[in-house]
Design an enzyme around this catalytic site. Sequence first.
Site, PDB file in Angstrom:
ATOM      1  N   THR A 100      -1.697   5.608   1.585  1.00  0.00           N
ATOM      2  CA  THR A 100      -2.909   4.779   1.551  1.00  0.00           C
ATOM      3  C   THR A 100      -3.043   4.084   2.898  1.00  0.00           C
ATOM      4  O   THR A 100      -2.053   3.609   3.467  1.00  0.00           O
ATOM      5  CB  THR A 100      -2.814   3.721   0.427  1.00  0.00           C
ATOM      6  OG1 THR A 100      -2.650   4.392  -0.818  1.00  0.00           O
ATOM      7  CG2 THR A 100      -4.068   2.854   0.374  1.00  0.00           C
ATOM      8  N   LEU A 141       0.878  -1.178   0.000  1.00  0.00           N
ATOM      9  CA  LEU A 141       0.000   0.000   0.000  1.00  0.00           C
ATOM     10  C   LEU A 141       0.915   1.227   0.000  1.00  0.00           C
ATOM     11  O   LEU A 141       1.946   1.232   0.684  1.00  0.00           O
ATOM     12  CB  LEU A 141      -0.896   0.029   1.247  1.00  0.00           C
ATOM     13  CG  LEU A 141      -2.016  -1.015   1.324  1.00  0.00           C
ATOM     14  CD1 LEU A 141      -2.769  -0.895   2.642  1.00  0.00           C
ATOM     15  CD2 LEU A 141      -2.972  -0.894   0.148  1.00  0.00           C
ATOM     16  N   ASP A 142       0.517   2.269  -0.734  1.00  0.00           N
ATOM     17  CA  ASP A 142       1.321   3.493  -0.785  1.00  0.00           C
ATOM     18  C   ASP A 142       1.476   4.087   0.624  1.00  0.00           C
ATOM     19  O   ASP A 142       0.630   3.864   1.498  1.00  0.00           O
ATOM     20  CB  ASP A 142       0.640   4.563  -1.640  1.00  0.00           C
ATOM     21  CG  ASP A 142       0.484   4.138  -3.079  1.00  0.00           C
ATOM     22  OD1 ASP A 142       1.266   3.289  -3.527  1.00  0.00           O
ATOM     23  OD2 ASP A 142      -0.428   4.674  -3.734  1.00  0.00           O
ATOM     24  N   TYR A 143       2.484   4.897   0.762  1.00  0.00           N
ATOM     25  CA  TYR A 143       2.735   5.616   2.012  1.00  0.00           C
ATOM     26  C   TYR A 143       1.458   6.314   2.497  1.00  0.00           C
ATOM     27  O   TYR A 143       1.121   6.291   3.676  1.00  0.00           O
ATOM     28  CB  TYR A 143       3.849   6.639   1.719  1.00  0.00           C
ATOM     29  CG  TYR A 143       4.337   7.434   2.898  1.00  0.00           C
ATOM     30  CD1 TYR A 143       5.073   6.836   3.903  1.00  0.00           C
ATOM     31  CD2 TYR A 143       4.092   8.806   2.968  1.00  0.00           C
ATOM     32  CE1 TYR A 143       5.546   7.576   4.971  1.00  0.00           C
ATOM     33  CE2 TYR A 143       4.561   9.554   4.032  1.00  0.00           C
ATOM     34  CZ  TYR A 143       5.284   8.928   5.033  1.00  0.00           C
ATOM     35  OH  TYR A 143       5.750   9.668   6.085  1.00  0.00           O
TER      36      TYR A 143
END
Length: 248
Positions: free
Chosen positions: A110, A106-108
């Site tokens: 998200t 998951l993105d930073y």
Amino acid sequence: METEGTRLQKVLAQAGVASRRRAEELIREGKVYVNGIKVEALGVKVGPTDEIRVEGRMIQGRQAWHYYLLNKPCGVMTTAQDPQGRTTVLQLLGALPVRVYPVGRLDYDTSGLLLLTNDGELAHRLAHPRYGVDKTYRVWVEHAIPPARLKILAHGIELEDGKTAPAKVRVIRPTPFLLEITIHEGKNRQVRRMFAAIGHPVLRLERIRYGPLVLEGDLKAGAFRLLTKAEIKALRQLVGLAGHDDKA
Ligand code: URA
């Protein structure tokens, strides 16, 4: 015992039990047990979670599999370590009995559901496009998105690394505009790029489902829990692996 893995005689040789040829003889002589069962023939493959004994002597202990569901907060890296010193998901989990790894990323920025495990075969399969595990995200954008643009998302949209597969899109609330999107691919920053491509940049992104796993409202951001036996079984079945309780 695994159908994929390393040949038993190779593992025995690598463990320094005997040469590979002698290890084959030990197997033929019925002196090798895997998970308490006598190995009758050559060709058996084992993995790191199998218990191996030769003439009663433990060569490799059975390593327990661990599965955690983390509600990842924003501002945390989905990596084991960060060169810039930012908090990582492993730091949120703290000291565990085994080393686990995040499944996918998951993105930073998200938040939401992240699975971490030391079940390598499961993690490998879940990440493989062949199995196309459904992932559902809640997406917040500033302005209402016209239905025609939502259809573009649902049908598939051209991104720089190719067209996205069909997605399920469901509007939850008109203001501020909140919707759910389900995709089964895992392109880098896919959801953010899909919405940017139709002119509606994502304000906030949260993953709420991963295959059979659901993020419940009572699991606070930064908190984690163990998966239930039923969840582990469902996940493993999804990618063609037997449950741990199932006899091969
Ligand atoms: N899609 C994104 O854009 N970001 C994520 O973290 C996950 C899916």
